[in-house]
Design an enzyme around this catalytic site. Structure first.
Site, PDB file in Angstrom:
ATOM      1  N   ASP A 156       0.800  -1.224   0.000  1.00  0.00           N
ATOM      2  CA  ASP A 156       0.000   0.000   0.000  1.00  0.00           C
ATOM      3  C   ASP A 156       0.835   1.278   0.000  1.00  0.00           C
ATOM      4  O   ASP A 156       1.781   1.405   0.795  1.00  0.00           O
ATOM      5  CB  ASP A 156      -0.860  -0.011   1.273  1.00  0.00           C
ATOM      6  CG  ASP A 156      -1.807   1.169   1.364  1.00  0.00           C
ATOM      7  OD1 ASP A 156      -2.803   1.157   0.637  1.00  0.00           O
ATOM      8  OD2 ASP A 156      -1.549   2.089   2.164  1.00  0.00           O
ATOM      9  N   GLU A 159       1.561  -0.722  -4.943  1.00  0.00           N
ATOM     10  CA  GLU A 159       0.669   0.378  -5.323  1.00  0.00           C
ATOM     11  C   GLU A 159       1.566   1.579  -5.617  1.00  0.00           C
ATOM     12  O   GLU A 159       1.932   2.344  -4.727  1.00  0.00           O
ATOM     13  CB  GLU A 159      -0.320   0.709  -4.194  1.00  0.00           C
ATOM     14  CG  GLU A 159      -1.391   1.675  -4.685  1.00  0.00           C
ATOM     15  CD  GLU A 159      -2.145   2.415  -3.587  1.00  0.00           C
ATOM     16  OE1 GLU A 159      -3.254   2.888  -3.850  1.00  0.00           O
ATOM     17  OE2 GLU A 159      -1.616   2.541  -2.469  1.00  0.00           O
TER      18      GLU A 159
END
Ligand code: TEU
Length: 561
Positions: A200, A260
Site C-alpha cells: 500500500d 501500489e
C-alpha cells in the site's frame, strides 16, 4: 526474462467488509470468504488479495492498522485466517495480504507510546517536528484534502506528520529500529504461509531530508504533498528502503508482491519491476489517473474508451521487455470500471462490459479483478452527502464547495468518483440484501442487485460473469497460455477511435479486437484467419477474405496464420 510461478496468475481483490457476511452482523468476514472459495475457483482466479483484515479503528476502512499481527474480530479469528490460507492452498490458489507500512493507526501502541514521550525511542518511529512561527512545519496538503501536520495533544508547538488521515500517522522509515520491526512482521506473515503482499501507498515511505514549503496550488494556501515524491533525497531514501525490504523479506521467501505505485517515470520501471526490482509487479494506474486534476475531483475529466485504450497501450509498451504490470479497471479506491470507462448510457450493458473486460484480461501482465467487476457491478446512487462513509470523499466534497460548486453539483461530482461506489456489498443473489447478509448490511446494497447478481449470471450463458470465466480459461488454456502470458504485445489500428486492437504473439499469433463503441466497424485483416478463438457476442463475425465487420461492442480473439 526469467519465468516465475506468478506470471500466469489471475488476481482477484477482496474488500472483506463488503464481500460476504457469514454471521449476520452486516459486515463481510473471513468465514464468508471461505463460503465463496468454490465460486472464486470456478471463476478461475488464483491469486487472492485481501484488503486489510487487521485490528483497526476504521478511520480509513482498515488502512489504519492498530495491530499488524492480529485479525480484527469483526472479520473473524486468526484460526479463520489460517483456515483460509490452508483452503486456498488446497485449491491451488494463493493468498496475498495488504501491507500498509507508510503509516499505522494513531491507536497503535507505537504511536500511543510516542505521544506519551515524543523524545523517547518510540518518538523516533514517527515524524514529530516543531512548528514554524505558530504554523505547522510545512504547507503540505494530504491525500484526503487536509493539512498533513496535526498538533500533539498537550505539547505546545509540536506536530506529527500524516500524509493521509490524522488517525494515520506516518512511520519514520529513516529509523533502522522501525525498519527492523517491519521486516520481522513481514517475515512472520510469510512464514505463516501467505504468498505475498499488495504493498500500500509505498512510494510515500521515502521522505525528503527536510520538510519545506512548496508553492500553494489551491485556495487553501497548501500544496499537494505528492510534490515531495520528486525530491532527489526522497527518491534516494525510497530506493534504499525498498531494496532493504526486498532483501530482508520478500526475496528469501520467494514471495509475490504487487506495489501500489503511482506516477512512475518509465525510466524507473526496471527499478520497481525489472528482474532485480523491488516488487514482482505493480499496478498500471495510467488509465486510473487519466483526466484527474491536482485541483480535485470537481476538475477531473472523464476518460473516453479511446483514452482508456491509449493509456493501457502506452503502459504496455513501456513495460514490455522490463517486467509484468498488474492490469486493473477498478479497485476499492476507484469508481466502478463500467461506470467510469464506458460512455454514459452503456455502463449497465453486459455487451459493453465484456468489450472492456476483453482488453484488460488479454493485455500482457497480470489481470487483477475487483470483487463484483465480473458481474458488471456499477456505481451506486447517492441521495445525500450524509450517506457517505469514505473519508476521501468527504475531503473531496469540501474541495468542491471551496471551489464554489453548489451543493447539488458537488454531490454529482462525488457520486461519480466516491470510493463508496466500489464498497457496496457484492451482489450474490436476488434475495434480500443481495444475499450478502442475513442482517442489515453496513452499507446499503446497490438497488440493481435484483437483476445484477451472481446467481442469475451463473445460469445465463451470455452473462458478464460467464464471459469473464471464458477469458480467464483462455489465458490458462495450454494451447494459448504461452502466447497470452509471455507473448509480446503490439498495437494496431490506433488511428481508429473506440477500437482496441493488438497482437499477442509467441508460438501462436493472436489478434485481439475489441470494439469499444456502439458503431459497427469495417476493419482490414492483416492476414488469413486460422480460427475464431473467442467471440463476446452471439453474432458470428462477418469475415471476408481481407476484412471483417466488428459489431458494436464486439470483442474477438482471432488466431492468425
Ligand atoms: O491508497 C493510496 C492513495 O494514494 C489513495 O489514497 C488515492 O490517492 C485515493 O484513493 C484516490 O482516490 C492506499 C489505499 O488503497 C487506500 O484505500 C488508502 O486509503 C490509502 O492507501 C491509505 O492507506
Amino acid at each position: 526474462m526469467q519465468r516465475q510461478w506468478w506470471q500466469a496468475s489471475v488476481g482477484y481483490q477482496i474488500w472483506p467488509k463488503s464481500f460476504n457476511d457469514s454471521n449476520g452482523d452486516g459486515m463481510g468476514d473471513i468465514p464468508g470468504i471461505l463460503e465463496k472459495l468454490d465460486y472464486l475457483q470456478q471463476l478461475g482466479v488464483d491469486l487472492l488479495w485481501l484488503s486489510p483484515i487487521y485490528p483497526s479503528p476504521l478511520a480509513d476502512e482498515g488502512y489504519d492498522i492498530s495491530d499488524y499481527c492480529g485479525v480484527d474480530p469483526r472479520f473473524g479469528t486468526m484460526a479463520d485466517l489460517e483456515r483460509l490460507i490452508a483452503e486456498t492452498k488446497r485449491r491451488g490458489m494463493r493468498l496475498l495480504l495488504d501491507l500498509v507500512v507508510n503509516h499505522c493507526s494513531d491507536e497503535h501502541p507505537w504511536f500511543q507510546k510516542a505521544l506519551a514521550d515524543p523524545e523517547g525511542p518510540y518518538g523516533q518511529y514517527f515524524y514529530f517536528r516543531r512548528g514554524k512561527n505558530g504554523a505547522p512545519p510545512c504547507n503540505w496538503r494530504g491525500y484526503f484534502g487536509a493539512g498533513v501536520w496535526s498538533p500533539v495533544p498537550g505539547r505546545a508547538d509540536l506536530y506529527y506528520l500524516h500524509l493521509f488521515h490524522e488517525k494515520q500517522p506516518d512511520l519514520n522509515w529513516s529509523n533502522p529500529a522501525l525498519r527492523r520491526e517491519i521486516y520481522q512482521m513481514v517475515n512472520w506473515w510469510l512464514d505463516k504461509g501467505i504468498a505475498g503482499f499488495r504493498v500500500d501507498a509505498i512510494v510515500n515511505i521515502g521522505k525528503p531530508d527536510s520538510f519545506r514549503d512548496y508553492p500553494a496550488d489551491r485556495p487553501d494556501g497548501l500544496a499537494d504533498c505528492c510534490n515531495m515524491l520528486a525530491e532527489p533525497s526522497a527518491k534516494a531514501h525510497l530506493a534504499e528502503y525498498l531494496t532493504e525490504l526486498r532483501d530482508n523479506t520478500f526475496r528469501p521467501h520467494g514471495a509475490f508482491t504487487v506495489g501500489e505505485v503511482f506516477d512512475t517515470d518509465p525510466a524507473e520501471l526496471a527499478a520497481f519491476i525489472g528482474p532485480d526490482g523491488y516488487f514482482s509487479s505493480m499496478f498500471d494506474f495510467a488509465a486510473t489517473c487519466c483526466g484527474k486534476s491536482p485541483k480535485g475531483w470537481w476538475a477531473a475529466r472523464r476518460p473516453s474508451p479511446t483514452d482508456y485504450r491509449d493509456c493501457c497501450f502506452s503502459s504496455q509498451k513501456a513495460a514490455q521487455g522490463v517486467g509484468f504490470l498488474s492490469n486493473v479497471i477498478e479497485n476499492h479506491d476507484e469508481p466502478r470500471g463500467a461506470s467510469h470507462y464506458l460512455p454514459l448510457g452503456f455502463e449497465e450493458q453486459p455487451r459493453a462490459q465484456k468489450a472492456l473486460a476483453a482488453v484488460t484480461l488479454l493485455l500482457r501482465g497480470l489481470p487483477f479483478l475487483y470483487q463484483g467487476q465480473e458481474l458488471g457491478m456499477t456505481n451506486k446512487p447517492f441521495a445525500s452527502i450524509h450517506e457517505v462513509d469514505d473519508v476521501n470523499t468527504k475531503g473531496e466534497y469540501a474541495a468542491c464547495l471551496a471551489a464554489g460548486l453548489r451543493a447539488d453539483d458537488a454531490l454529482e461530482v462525488i457520486a461519480h468518483y466516491s470510493r463508496d461506489n466500489a464498497r457496496t456489498p457484492v451482489q450474490w443473489s436476488a434475495q434480500a440484501n443481495a444475499g450478502f447478509t442475513a442482517g442489515t448490511p453496513w452499507m446499503p446494497v446497490n438497488p440493481r442487485y435484483r437483476s445484477v447478481n451472481a446467481e442469475a449470471q451463473q445460469a445465463d450463458p451470455a452473462s458478464a460473469l460467464n464471459f469473464y470465466k471464458k477469458l480467464i480459461s483462455l489465458r490458462k488454456d495450454p494451447a494459448y497460455k504461452e502466447t497470452l502470458v509471455w507473448g509480446d504485445f503490439e498495437p494496431l489500428y490506433t488511428e481508429r477511435e473506440g477500437l482496441a486492437a493488438f497482437w499477442r504473439r509467441a508460438d501462436k499469433k493472436l489478434l485481439v479486437l475489441s470494439n469499444l463503441s456502439d458503431e459497427a466497424m469495417l476493419l482490414p485483416l492483416p492476414g488469413p484467419v486460422r480460427a475464431v478463438v473467442l467471440n463476446s457476442r452471439q453474432l458470428p463475425p462477418e469475415l471476408e477474405q481481407q476484412a471483417l465487420i466488428l459489431a458494436p461492442w464486439q470483442a474477438l480473439v482471432l488466431e492468425m496464420e
